[in-house]
Design a protein around this motif. Structure first.
Motif, PDB file in Angstrom:
ATOM      1  N   GLY A   1     -10.958 -26.737 -21.429  1.00 34.90           N
ATOM      2  CA  GLY A   1     -10.810 -26.128 -22.740  1.00 34.90           C
ATOM      3  C   GLY A   1     -10.710 -27.213 -23.794  1.00 34.90           C
ATOM      4  N   VAL A   2     -11.307 -26.956 -24.952  1.00 28.76           N
ATOM      5  CA  VAL A   2     -11.255 -27.912 -26.062  1.00 28.76           C
ATOM      6  C   VAL A   2     -10.637 -27.196 -27.255  1.00 28.76           C
ATOM      7  CG1 VAL A   2     -12.544 -29.541 -27.491  1.00 28.76           C
ATOM      8  CG2 VAL A   2     -13.356 -29.029 -25.170  1.00 28.76           C
ATOM      9  N   ALA A   3      -9.332 -27.391 -27.391  1.00 28.60           N
ATOM     10  CA  ALA A   3      -8.589 -26.761 -28.493  1.00 28.60           C
ATOM     11  C   ALA A   3      -8.838 -27.578 -29.748  1.00 28.60           C
ATOM     12  CB  ALA A   3      -7.098 -26.731 -28.177  1.00 28.60           C
ATOM     13  N   GLY A   4      -9.402 -26.961 -30.755  1.00 28.34           N
ATOM     14  CA  GLY A   4      -9.787 -27.735 -31.921  1.00 28.34           C
ATOM     15  C   GLY A   4      -9.244 -27.243 -33.230  1.00 28.34           C
ATOM     16  N   ARG A   5      -9.392 -28.144 -34.180  1.00 28.88           N
ATOM     17  CA  ARG A   5      -9.093 -27.847 -35.578  1.00 28.88           C
ATOM     18  C   ARG A   5      -7.627 -27.513 -35.811  1.00 28.88           C
ATOM     19  NH1 ARG A   5     -13.937 -29.804 -37.391  1.00 28.88           N
ATOM     20  NH2 ARG A   5     -15.641 -28.690 -36.438  1.00 28.88           N
ATOM     21  N   SER A   6      -6.749 -28.137 -35.022  1.00 30.83           N
ATOM     22  CA  SER A   6      -5.312 -27.920 -35.178  1.00 30.83           C
ATOM     23  C   SER A   6      -4.563 -29.108 -34.591  1.00 30.83           C
ATOM     24  CB  SER A   6      -4.885 -26.645 -34.455  1.00 30.83           C
ATOM     25  OG  SER A   6      -3.482 -26.495 -34.474  1.00 30.83           O
ATOM     26  N   ASP A   7      -3.436 -29.438 -35.197  1.00 31.84           N
ATOM     27  CA  ASP A   7      -2.565 -30.459 -34.626  1.00 31.84           C
ATOM     28  C   ASP A   7      -1.246 -29.850 -34.159  1.00 31.84           C
ATOM     29  OD1 ASP A   7      -1.346 -29.912 -37.031  1.00 31.84           O
ATOM     30  OD2 ASP A   7      -1.298 -31.979 -37.736  1.00 31.84           O
ATOM     31  N   ASP A   8      -1.224 -28.536 -34.040  1.00 30.00           N
ATOM     32  CA  ASP A   8      -0.016 -27.807 -33.667  1.00 30.00           C
ATOM     33  C   ASP A   8       0.028 -27.618 -32.141  1.00 30.00           C
ATOM     34  OD1 ASP A   8       2.115 -26.088 -33.318  1.00 30.00           O
ATOM     35  OD2 ASP A   8       1.552 -24.762 -34.982  1.00 30.00           O
TER      36      ASP A   8
END
Length: 187
Positions: free
Chosen positions: A111-118
């Motif tokens: 999985g590539v969780a993107g567009r967040s630093d949370d």
């Protein structure tokens, strides 16, 4: 490296990986659920070889790191998602978690969780969807998404060990994902 330069490098890398696509790299989500485009990498000369989209090192949501180059040359499914995406949440819980549990031997699901630093939101997403059994990298600045030409989520990239790939957007069932994984494993 500025965003425009990273985008240009990523676009070239995606072109090598997914050359011949009928749609542009930004057209990840097909108009009909579950449809996809099959592509193959063209031959390139050594002097003109662009940087691979797998040329990344990223933190995992669980706290480790992944060197993307270790994925190249292997059968891998990349699932691009965001922790704030309601479609990703529903598809993760209803389809992706089941597919992860049924991955054939030799196929890695990342999985590539993107567009967040949370990271807390990412961990909550994985817990709620039940998809935490797979490796998930945190693409905080979107560089991995850009390298693969992903502009929206959810999106899938099914990469064969020979470098050919098939991509798809939203709408895949667990059966669709597992069937494509089995195709990767058998080729």
């Amino acid at each position: 490296m500025n965003t425009a330069t990273r985008w240009a490098i990523g676009a070239v890398g995606l072109g090598v990986l997914l050359a011949g696509c009928a749609s542009s790299p930004g057209d990840i989500a097909p108009s009909e659920p579950g449809t996809s485009t099959t592509t193959s990498a063209p031959a390139t000369s050594a002097s003109a070889e662009p940087e691979s989209p797998f040329a990344f090192e990223a933190a995992t949501v669980a706290g480790g790191t992944v060197d993307g180059e270790t994925l190249r040359g292997h059968d891998v499914i990349l699932w691009f998602w965001a922790p704030w995406c309601p479609t990703c949440m529903v598809e993760g819980k209803e389809h992706v978690a089941d597919a992860i549990a049924r991955m054939p031997e030799g196929v890695e699901f990342v999985g590539v969780a993107g567009r967040s630093d949370d990271f807390a939101a990412m961990e909550e997403f994985l817990e709620w969807t039940g998809t935490g059994d797979a490796t998930h990298v945190a693409d905080v600045d979107g560089a991995i998404w850009e390298a693969f030409g992903v502009l929206q989520q959810p999106a899938f990239l099914f990469v064969n060990d020979d470098g050919t790939g098939t991509r798809a957007g939203s709408g895949l069932s667990a059966e669709d994902i597992v069937e494509r994984a089995e195709e990767l494993a058998s080729s």
